[in-house]
Design a protein around this motif. Structure first.
Motif, short mmCIF file in Angstrom:
data_model
loop_
_atom_site.label_atom_id
_atom_site.label_comp_id
_atom_site.label_asym_id
_atom_site.label_seq_id
_atom_site.Cartn_x
_atom_site.Cartn_y
_atom_site.Cartn_z
N HIS A 241 0.86 -1.32 -0.16
CA HIS A 241 0.08 -0.18 -0.10
C HIS A 241 0.89 1.24 -0.01
O HIS A 241 1.94 1.31 0.56
N GLU A 242 0.39 2.16 -0.74
CA GLU A 242 1.25 3.48 -0.94
C GLU A 242 1.40 4.02 0.62
O GLU A 242 2.56 4.79 0.72
N LEU A 243 0.55 4.05 1.53
CA LEU A 243 0.68 4.86 2.67
C LEU A 243 2.05 4.18 3.45
O LEU A 243 2.67 4.82 4.12
N ILE A 244 2.08 2.65 3.34
CA ILE A 244 3.03 1.96 4.11
C ILE A 244 4.54 2.18 3.45
O ILE A 244 5.33 2.45 4.26
N LYS A 245 4.39 2.14 2.22
CA LYS A 245 5.67 2.54 1.44
C LYS A 245 5.98 3.87 1.73
O LYS A 245 7.38 4.20 2.18
N LYS A 246 5.17 4.74 2.13
CA LYS A 246 5.59 6.22 2.38
C LYS A 246 6.28 6.48 3.75
O LYS A 246 7.22 7.01 4.06
N ILE A 247 5.63 5.77 4.73
CA ILE A 247 6.03 5.67 6.08
C ILE A 247 7.35 5.06 6.18
O ILE A 247 8.35 5.50 6.73
N LYS A 248 7.53 3.79 5.53
CA LYS A 248 8.95 2.95 5.33
C LYS A 248 9.80 4.12 4.66
O LYS A 248 11.02 4.02 5.38
N LYS A 249 9.79 4.91 3.73
CA LYS A 249 10.71 5.71 3.19
C LYS A 249 11.10 6.60 4.31
O LYS A 249 12.28 7.20 4.53
N SER A 250 10.05 7.52 4.88
CA SER A 250 10.07 8.22 5.89
C SER A 250 11.07 7.46 7.05
O SER A 250 12.19 8.12 7.71
N MET A 251 10.95 6.50 7.46
CA MET A 251 11.67 5.56 8.28
C MET A 251 13.16 5.58 8.04
O MET A 251 14.15 5.72 8.75
N ASP A 252 13.41 5.12 6.56
CA ASP A 252 14.82 4.98 6.24
C ASP A 252 15.30 6.45 6.18
O ASP A 252 16.72 6.38 6.60
N THR A 253 14.74 7.47 5.94
CA THR A 253 15.21 8.62 6.12
C THR A 253 16.10 9.02 7.60
O THR A 253 16.95 9.56 7.74
N GLU A 254 15.09 8.87 8.47
CA GLU A 254 15.67 8.91 9.91
C GLU A 254 16.59 8.00 10.25
O GLU A 254 17.60 8.61 10.89
#
Length: 133
Positions: free
Chosen positions: A87-100
């Motif tokens: 799901h797009e929302l999950i991918k977006k959250i995971k990308k933010s987590m990778d950034t952090e």
């Protein structure tokens, strides 16, 4: 966004690590403050990562419940998890987590470098003292 943060941090770290012969003693007194700055940044990113982890679990749970309610097919848990992870929302959250995570790693390395800086400044000061004698 990742590169913006890292580029900003790289510039900041370069400024923090600059040692001017004239302001050497002043710089040695600034090292604890510089360490504090990088520690603060790291803790802020760790807090954001924790918030994203909570958000990810909540989003996954909500999406799984939605799928269970709306789907005509009864999926098992691993299949639902796999579907939800796309799901797009999950991918977006995971990308933010990778950034952090990347920002945390940078801050950890910056702290290591800044910590060794106090020894470097001390050694430079002792070298100057030897030159004067």
């Amino acid at each position: 966004y990742v590169m913006e943060i890292l580029d900003k941090y790289i510039v900041e770290l370069e400024q923090d690590l600059q040692i001017d012969r004239v302001q050497l003693e002043e710089k040695s007194m600034m090292v604890p403050g510089i360490k504090g700055k990088w520690l603060s940044k790291m803790i802020r990113h760790k807090r954001e990562l924790k918030n994203h982890e909570i958000l990810l679990e909540e989003a996954k749970s909500k999406l799984v419940k939605e799928m269970e309610k709306t789907s005509d097919i009864a999926y098992n848990k691993p299949t639902l998890d796999r579907i939800v992870s796309d799901h797009e929302l999950i991918k977006k959250i995971k990308k933010s987590m990778d950034t952090e995570r990347l920002a945390i790693e940078f801050c950890e390395r910056a702290l290591t470098i800044v910590s060794s800086m106090s020894f470097d400044v001390k050694n430079i000061l002792e070298g100057y003292k030897l030159e004067l004698t």
